[in-house]
Design an enzyme around this catalytic site. Sequence first.
Site, PDB file in Angstrom:
ATOM      1  N   CYS A 224      40.949  26.992  30.245  1.00  0.00           N
ATOM      2  CA  CYS A 224      40.307  27.635  31.394  1.00  0.00           C
ATOM      3  C   CYS A 224      39.123  26.806  31.873  1.00  0.00           C
ATOM      4  O   CYS A 224      38.650  25.903  31.183  1.00  0.00           O
ATOM      5  CB  CYS A 224      39.823  29.034  31.018  1.00  0.00           C
ATOM      6  SG  CYS A 224      41.150  30.235  30.826  1.00  0.00           S
TER       7      CYS A 224
ATOM      8  N   HIS B 149      36.282  31.492  34.921  1.00  0.00           N
ATOM      9  CA  HIS B 149      35.652  32.741  34.469  1.00  0.00           C
ATOM     10  C   HIS B 149      34.281  32.488  33.859  1.00  0.00           C
ATOM     11  O   HIS B 149      33.927  31.350  33.470  1.00  0.00           O
ATOM     12  CB  HIS B 149      36.551  33.468  33.465  1.00  0.00           C
ATOM     13  CG  HIS B 149      36.755  32.751  32.170  1.00  0.00           C
ATOM     14  ND1 HIS B 149      35.829  32.768  31.138  1.00  0.00           N
ATOM     15  CD2 HIS B 149      37.795  31.988  31.722  1.00  0.00           C
ATOM     16  CE1 HIS B 149      36.287  32.070  30.119  1.00  0.00           C
ATOM     17  NE2 HIS B 149      37.476  31.577  30.448  1.00  0.00           N
TER      18      HIS B 149
END
Length: 383
Positions: free
Chosen positions: A300, A282
């Site tokens: 992440c 992301h």
Amino acid sequence: MSVSPGNGAGQVAPELPVMVGAVNGALRSVTVRAKSKGTQIAGVLSADRTQWRSKRTMAPGETYQVTVVATGPGGKTKQVSSEFSTVKATQLFAIDKILPNKEITGMTVGIGMPIMLTFDRPITDRVAVERNLLVQSSKPVEGAWHWFDDKSITYRPKTWWPAHTKVKLVAQLAGVHGGPGMYGSQDYVREFTVGRSQVSHADTATHQMTVERDGKLVRTVPLSAGRGGSMKYYTTNGVHLAMSREDVTTMTSPDAGPGSAGYYSLTVYDTVRISDSGEYIHGAPWSVGSQGNSNVSHGCVNISPENARWFKETTLIGDPIIVSGSPRPLDPTNGWGHWQQTWPQWLRWSGLRSGFTTEALSAVPVSHSTTTKAEESKKKVTS
């Protein structure tokens, strides 16, 4: 002439074949028809026209009429009719969910996309069910089904799907034995297309992700991955698949509530989910300075907003994203981590082992449904 099951037979198991034989003659036609619905059971006639055998299961709790026309010595025609009934089901099973589907994955998917089925009841006769799950493709592919539990079965090729392949699942489950007294309620058909080949490699040690499309490098993306310190803060290592693409995602700490140490609630943009344990690729404008040189995330893969937007827009669900450099392995049951298993490991939980898909994508006769229970329920809610 012989017909099995015999005339007047009752409590016939739906999975038993109907067989017809001609002695001193040749079969001209065989018709097996359900009395209540009028549907016919297709069959195969031997080359010498002396034997006929049904190709699929019958419906439970149904009466079938068999009509046979044969030619005997001297060309004399004889017709024989008989009737039998199948045992009633004590319960029925159905497919609750099929992936790929239009709502979750779209019908054009990445080269790593598995076919995933979830049943509404536990299946104990796995071999009977698996035998009736047919996968066809426009290019021959070696693959196999794999049972994760009594309700979940997944099909995966041995290697990636070839790019631009058309795939068709035909689940001929009507009348298939799923357990004691339990039979399939209906058939299903699902067609999808494999798109171009795109494979991404995210190296948490070099802090770079390369994206290859149809074998050519199209972009190198600086990244910042899981910071470590505790195993839960490492990005999982291994073969991930893109599971969703989202414009906006709210991320919260999985093991700390509001007011507790370590709690966070963060809105992020242009995300691609790669596991069930909360890992995404992301946009992270706050870590741009670390991207390309150090790992600072909770797990992440952080990339710049510009790269995140590009990656989200160019990714298909089912695209492989291979993470390396981390000590924390991706579990095969964490999201769609099915490629984490070697081919021998995959085959251990397959009832029929591997085989090649058929190339023909012609229609297969089914008493047919393209929607699952979950999809049908969604239609009712939104209509």
